[in-house]
Design a protein around this motif. Structure first.
Motif, PDB file in Angstrom:
ATOM      1  N   GLU A  18      18.907 -22.600 -12.338  1.00 38.40           N
ATOM      2  CA  GLU A  18      19.748 -23.472 -13.166  1.00 38.40           C
ATOM      3  C   GLU A  18      19.412 -24.941 -12.930  1.00 38.40           C
ATOM      4  O   GLU A  18      19.300 -25.712 -13.874  1.00 38.40           O
ATOM      5  CB  GLU A  18      21.231 -23.216 -12.867  1.00 38.40           C
ATOM      6  CG  GLU A  18      21.702 -21.873 -13.378  1.00 38.40           C
ATOM      7  CD  GLU A  18      23.081 -21.494 -12.857  1.00 38.40           C
ATOM      8  OE1 GLU A  18      23.637 -22.253 -12.031  1.00 38.40           O
ATOM      9  OE2 GLU A  18      23.591 -20.454 -13.274  1.00 38.40           O
ATOM     10  N   TYR A  19      19.226 -25.328 -11.677  1.00 37.33           N
ATOM     11  CA  TYR A  19      18.851 -26.711 -11.385  1.00 37.33           C
ATOM     12  C   TYR A  19      17.482 -27.032 -11.973  1.00 37.33           C
ATOM     13  O   TYR A  19      17.249 -28.134 -12.462  1.00 37.33           O
ATOM     14  CB  TYR A  19      18.856 -26.986  -9.884  1.00 37.33           C
ATOM     15  CG  TYR A  19      20.239 -27.186  -9.316  1.00 37.33           C
ATOM     16  CD1 TYR A  19      21.092 -28.136  -9.855  1.00 37.33           C
ATOM     17  CD2 TYR A  19      20.689 -26.445  -8.231  1.00 37.33           C
ATOM     18  CE1 TYR A  19      22.360 -28.331  -9.344  1.00 37.33           C
ATOM     19  CE2 TYR A  19      21.951 -26.622  -7.709  1.00 37.33           C
ATOM     20  CZ  TYR A  19      22.787 -27.578  -8.273  1.00 37.33           C
ATOM     21  OH  TYR A  19      24.042 -27.761  -7.762  1.00 37.33           O
ATOM     22  N   GLY A  20      16.578 -26.088 -11.928  1.00 42.50           N
ATOM     23  CA  GLY A  20      15.258 -26.282 -12.526  1.00 42.50           C
ATOM     24  C   GLY A  20      15.345 -26.477 -14.031  1.00 42.50           C
ATOM     25  O   GLY A  20      14.655 -27.329 -14.602  1.00 42.50           O
ATOM     26  N   LEU A  21      16.197 -25.705 -14.685  1.00 43.98           N
ATOM     27  CA  LEU A  21      16.375 -25.847 -16.133  1.00 43.98           C
ATOM     28  C   LEU A  21      17.013 -27.186 -16.486  1.00 43.98           C
ATOM     29  O   LEU A  21      16.637 -27.823 -17.472  1.00 43.98           O
ATOM     30  CB  LEU A  21      17.225 -24.697 -16.676  1.00 43.98           C
ATOM     31  CG  LEU A  21      16.558 -23.328 -16.692  1.00 43.98           C
ATOM     32  CD1 LEU A  21      17.563 -22.250 -17.077  1.00 43.98           C
ATOM     33  CD2 LEU A  21      15.375 -23.320 -17.637  1.00 43.98           C
ATOM     34  N   ILE A  22      17.962 -27.632 -15.681  1.00 44.95           N
ATOM     35  CA  ILE A  22      18.583 -28.936 -15.918  1.00 44.95           C
ATOM     36  C   ILE A  22      17.544 -30.049 -15.761  1.00 44.95           C
ATOM     37  O   ILE A  22      17.487 -30.980 -16.566  1.00 44.95           O
ATOM     38  CB  ILE A  22      19.774 -29.159 -14.959  1.00 44.95           C
ATOM     39  CG1 ILE A  22      20.927 -28.220 -15.339  1.00 44.95           C
ATOM     40  CG2 ILE A  22      20.240 -30.604 -14.975  1.00 44.95           C
ATOM     41  CD1 ILE A  22      22.042 -28.158 -14.319  1.00 44.95           C
ATOM     42  N   ALA A  23      16.712 -29.963 -14.738  1.00 43.97           N
ATOM     43  CA  ALA A  23      15.670 -30.969 -14.523  1.00 43.97           C
ATOM     44  C   ALA A  23      14.668 -30.970 -15.676  1.00 43.97           C
ATOM     45  O   ALA A  23      14.246 -32.035 -16.139  1.00 43.97           O
ATOM     46  CB  ALA A  23      14.963 -30.717 -13.195  1.00 43.97           C
ATOM     47  N   ALA A  24      14.305 -29.792 -16.155  1.00 47.28           N
ATOM     48  CA  ALA A  24      13.365 -29.698 -17.277  1.00 47.28           C
ATOM     49  C   ALA A  24      13.975 -30.293 -18.546  1.00 47.28           C
ATOM     50  O   ALA A  24      13.295 -31.019 -19.289  1.00 47.28           O
ATOM     51  CB  ALA A  24      12.969 -28.248 -17.505  1.00 47.28           C
ATOM     52  N   ALA A  25      15.237 -30.011 -18.802  1.00 42.46           N
ATOM     53  CA  ALA A  25      15.901 -30.558 -19.990  1.00 42.46           C
ATOM     54  C   ALA A  25      16.006 -32.077 -19.906  1.00 42.46           C
ATOM     55  O   ALA A  25      15.797 -32.777 -20.905  1.00 42.46           O
ATOM     56  CB  ALA A  25      17.289 -29.934 -20.148  1.00 42.46           C
ATOM     57  N   THR A  26      16.297 -32.592 -18.717  1.00 45.27           N
ATOM     58  CA  THR A  26      16.363 -34.042 -18.535  1.00 45.27           C
ATOM     59  C   THR A  26      14.995 -34.675 -18.772  1.00 45.27           C
ATOM     60  O   THR A  26      14.882 -35.719 -19.428  1.00 45.27           O
ATOM     61  CB  THR A  26      16.866 -34.386 -17.121  1.00 45.27           C
ATOM     62  OG1 THR A  26      18.132 -33.759 -16.923  1.00 45.27           O
ATOM     63  CG2 THR A  26      16.986 -35.875 -16.922  1.00 45.27           C
ATOM     64  N   GLY A  27      13.966 -34.053 -18.264  1.00 48.17           N
ATOM     65  CA  GLY A  27      12.613 -34.555 -18.469  1.00 48.17           C
ATOM     66  C   GLY A  27      12.223 -34.567 -19.936  1.00 48.17           C
ATOM     67  O   GLY A  27      11.635 -35.537 -20.425  1.00 48.17           O
TER      68      GLY A  27
END
Length: 53
Positions: A18-27
């Motif tokens: 989930e944290y990885g997906l949030i970071a990817a979406a922010t990027g």
């Protein structure tokens, strides 16, 4: 059998995903908005530079 049940109930990896997906979406959001911000800043500083001359 208990170990298999314990493995399927473990959700610690889900949090990392989930944290990885949030970071990817922010990027992706940053990559999408940077050209607009760049254009606006370039225009602003060009105007300021012309005014100071």
């Amino acid at each position: 059998m208990k170990e298999l049940v314990k493995f399927f109930k473990d959700e610690s990896g889900a949090t990392a995903i989930e944290y990885g997906l949030i970071a990817a979406a922010t990027g992706l959001a940053l990559v999408a908005t940077m050209p607009t911000i760049k254009t606006a800043l370039n225009s602003t500083f060009t105007t300021i530079g012309a005014t100071l001359k």
